[in-house]
Design an enzyme around this catalytic site. Structure first.
Site, mmCIF file in Angstrom:
data_model
loop_
_atom_site.group_PDB
_atom_site.id
_atom_site.type_symbol
_atom_site.label_atom_id
_atom_site.label_comp_id
_atom_site.label_asym_id
_atom_site.label_seq_id
_atom_site.Cartn_x
_atom_site.Cartn_y
_atom_site.Cartn_z
ATOM 1 N N TYR A 172 0.855 -1.210 0.000
ATOM 2 C CA TYR A 172 0.000 0.000 0.000
ATOM 3 C C TYR A 172 0.885 1.253 0.000
ATOM 4 C CZ TYR A 172 -3.511 3.365 1.631
ATOM 5 O OH TYR A 172 -4.344 4.452 1.743
ATOM 6 N N LYS A 176 1.241 4.206 -2.904
ATOM 7 C CA LYS A 176 0.941 5.625 -2.662
ATOM 8 C C LYS A 176 2.190 6.494 -2.876
ATOM 9 C CE LYS A 176 -3.460 5.199 -1.590
ATOM 10 N NZ LYS A 176 -4.520 5.777 -2.416
HETATM 11 N N1 NAP Z 1 -9.310 6.263 5.319
HETATM 12 C C1 NAP Z 1 -8.047 6.580 5.496
HETATM 13 O O1 NAP Z 1 -7.538 6.602 6.637
HETATM 14 C C2 NAP Z 1 -7.188 6.933 4.318
HETATM 15 C C3 NAP Z 1 -5.916 7.472 4.595
HETATM 16 C C4 NAP Z 1 -5.098 7.805 3.533
HETATM 17 C C5 NAP Z 1 -5.527 7.626 2.239
HETATM 18 N N2 NAP Z 1 -6.744 7.105 1.998
HETATM 19 C C6 NAP Z 1 -7.137 6.932 0.598
HETATM 20 O O2 NAP Z 1 -8.370 7.563 0.368
HETATM 21 C C7 NAP Z 1 -9.047 6.890 -0.692
HETATM 22 C C8 NAP Z 1 -10.486 6.584 -0.253
HETATM 23 O O3 NAP Z 1 -10.444 5.677 0.826
HETATM 24 P P1 NAP Z 1 -11.603 5.583 1.927
HETATM 25 O O4 NAP Z 1 -10.957 5.682 3.231
HETATM 26 O O5 NAP Z 1 -12.709 6.479 1.571
HETATM 27 O O6 NAP Z 1 -11.999 4.046 1.757
HETATM 28 P P2 NAP Z 1 -13.314 3.328 1.265
HETATM 29 O O7 NAP Z 1 -14.514 3.859 1.967
HETATM 30 O O8 NAP Z 1 -13.006 1.870 1.353
HETATM 31 O O9 NAP Z 1 -13.418 3.772 -0.255
HETATM 32 C C9 NAP Z 1 -12.640 3.205 -1.262
HETATM 33 C C10 NAP Z 1 -13.326 3.532 -2.564
HETATM 34 O O10 NAP Z 1 -12.533 3.060 -3.653
HETATM 35 C C11 NAP Z 1 -13.397 2.404 -4.560
HETATM 36 N N3 NAP Z 1 -12.663 1.410 -5.327
HETATM 37 C C12 NAP Z 1 -11.909 0.386 -4.863
HETATM 38 N N4 NAP Z 1 -11.432 -0.340 -5.886
HETATM 39 C C13 NAP Z 1 -11.897 0.244 -7.020
HETATM 40 C C14 NAP Z 1 -11.768 -0.036 -8.399
HETATM 41 N N5 NAP Z 1 -11.060 -1.106 -8.829
HETATM 42 N N6 NAP Z 1 -12.364 0.780 -9.277
HETATM 43 C C15 NAP Z 1 -13.090 1.836 -8.852
HETATM 44 N N7 NAP Z 1 -13.264 2.156 -7.575
HETATM 45 C C16 NAP Z 1 -12.677 1.355 -6.669
HETATM 46 C C17 NAP Z 1 -14.492 1.785 -3.685
HETATM 47 O O11 NAP Z 1 -15.675 1.607 -4.421
HETATM 48 P P3 NAP Z 1 -16.202 0.214 -5.035
HETATM 49 O O12 NAP Z 1 -15.888 -0.857 -4.057
HETATM 50 O O13 NAP Z 1 -17.663 0.473 -5.218
HETATM 51 O O14 NAP Z 1 -15.477 0.079 -6.335
HETATM 52 C C18 NAP Z 1 -14.694 2.898 -2.689
HETATM 53 O O15 NAP Z 1 -15.604 3.847 -3.180
HETATM 54 C C19 NAP Z 1 -8.225 5.659 -1.018
HETATM 55 O O16 NAP Z 1 -7.408 5.913 -2.148
HETATM 56 C C20 NAP Z 1 -7.361 5.488 0.215
HETATM 57 O O17 NAP Z 1 -6.148 4.826 -0.066
HETATM 58 C C21 NAP Z 1 -7.595 6.745 3.006
#
Ligand code: NAP
Length: 268
Positions: A172, A176
């Site tokens: 991961y 990133k």
């Molecule tokens: N939460 C944190 O602490 C955190 C911290 C740093 C960075 N981030 C980043 O923020 C972003 C959003 O994460 P989140 O925390 O909101 O998690 P989340 O609620 O699990 O959302 C992830 C999203 O990505 C979509 N996704 C996954 N695989 C996909 C694919 N192959 N094609 C299209 N869409 C896809 C999922 O939708 P579907 O399953 O419907 O496709 C979902 O809408 C991610 O890039 C994550 O790495 C999160």
């Protein structure tokens, strides 16, 4: 006031630059968490929005909620790991809005919390396939149209794990870190075409993805390492993303904005 009094000077309106009226924004990962929240925020700033993710029913449900609130919104099923799906989503967006996006928020992502020695080739391919390859080809597709349209803004959502090592996040974190570096190269290459590319690195934001960390029992230890002593919420990212997406960030490209409550500057 008599006619000889000086006319009061109009105060500048800094909020004007944050408006996205007349712009079309595409948000990936819009079926949940950060992406869904950012899509609503972009709509609130005046943009038309295309909400994309694999779970088409969820993005259409959210788009219909935004439409009921007065926004122009469309939900589109999209798998960023599949080039054909990217092309189909772009066609659907063009057919609906009659144009291509001015703003791309590359937010789709998957996390994997696992010791380095236990990562399999499938783990590697699935994480890289979404977080790096998926973001790469989404950005390439978006940028190709932005160049023709005379400009645009791409906001890549990376992670603090991409700028600072985190245990059990080898794949991961590498995906990133790759996205952070890619964003800088894209910024360099696309500046002459008025396409800006910036990256936001969230810290711990409470979403479905974050539950994995909480379920793994890291909550207390993690909060102690955040100077603001709390996890972030999706809403904490809105300011950074609106700045980068809008004209307010017009002189910003290749920037890496960390939004993490101070986690990456904590003391040794
Ligand atoms: N939460 C944190 O602490 C955190 C911290 C740093 C960075 N981030 C980043 O923020 C972003 C959003 O994460 P989140 O925390 O909101 O998690 P989340 O609620 O699990 O959302 C992830 C999203 O990505 C979509 N996704 C996954 N695989 C996909 C694919 N192959 N094609 C299209 N869409 C896809 C999922 O939708 P579907 O399953 O419907 O496709 C979902 O809408 C991610 O890039 C994550 O790495 C999160």
């Amino acid at each position: 006031m008599n006619s000889s009094s000086p006319k009061p000077a109009a105060l500048p309106d800094p909020a004007r630059d944050f408006s996205l009226q007349g712009k079309l924004a595409l948000v990936t990962g819009a079926s949940s968490g950060i992406g869904r929240h950012l899509a609503a925020a972009l709509a609130g700033a005046g943009a038309s929005v295309a909400l994309c993710a694999r779970r088409g029913a969820l993005v259409e449900e959210e788009a219909s909620r935004l439409r009921a609130a007065g926004a122009a919104a469309l939900g589109v099923a999209l798998d960023v790991a599949d080039l054909t799906s990217i092309e189909q989503a772009y066609s659907a967006i063009h057919e609906h809005f009659g144009r291509y996006p001015d703003v791309l928020v590359n937010c789709a992502g998957v996390a994997l919390l696992k010791p380095f020695l236990e990562h399999t080739p499938d783990d590697f391919d699935s994480v890289m396939g979404v977080n790096l390859r998926g973001a790469f080809f989404m950005a390439q597709r978006a940028a190709a149209e932005m160049v023709k349209q005379g400009g645009g803004s791409i906001v890549n959502i990376a992670s603090t794990a991409g700028v600072r090592p985190g245990g059990y996040l080898s794949c991961y974190g590498a995906s990133k870190a790759g996205l952070v570096h890619l964003s800088k190269i894209m910024a360099y290459e696309l500046a002459r075409n008025q396409v800006r590319v910036n990256v936001v690195c969230p810290g711990n934001i409470q979403t479905d993805m974050h539950k994995d960390f909480e379920d793994a029992g890291f909550t207390e230890a993690l909060i102690k390492r955040i100077p603001q002593r709390r996890f972030g919420q999706s809403d904490d990212l809105v300011g950074a993303v609106l700045l980068l997406a809008s004209d307010a960030g017009r002189y910003m490209t290749g920037s890496v904005m960390v939004v993490d409550g101070g986690q990456t500057v904590n003391s040794l």
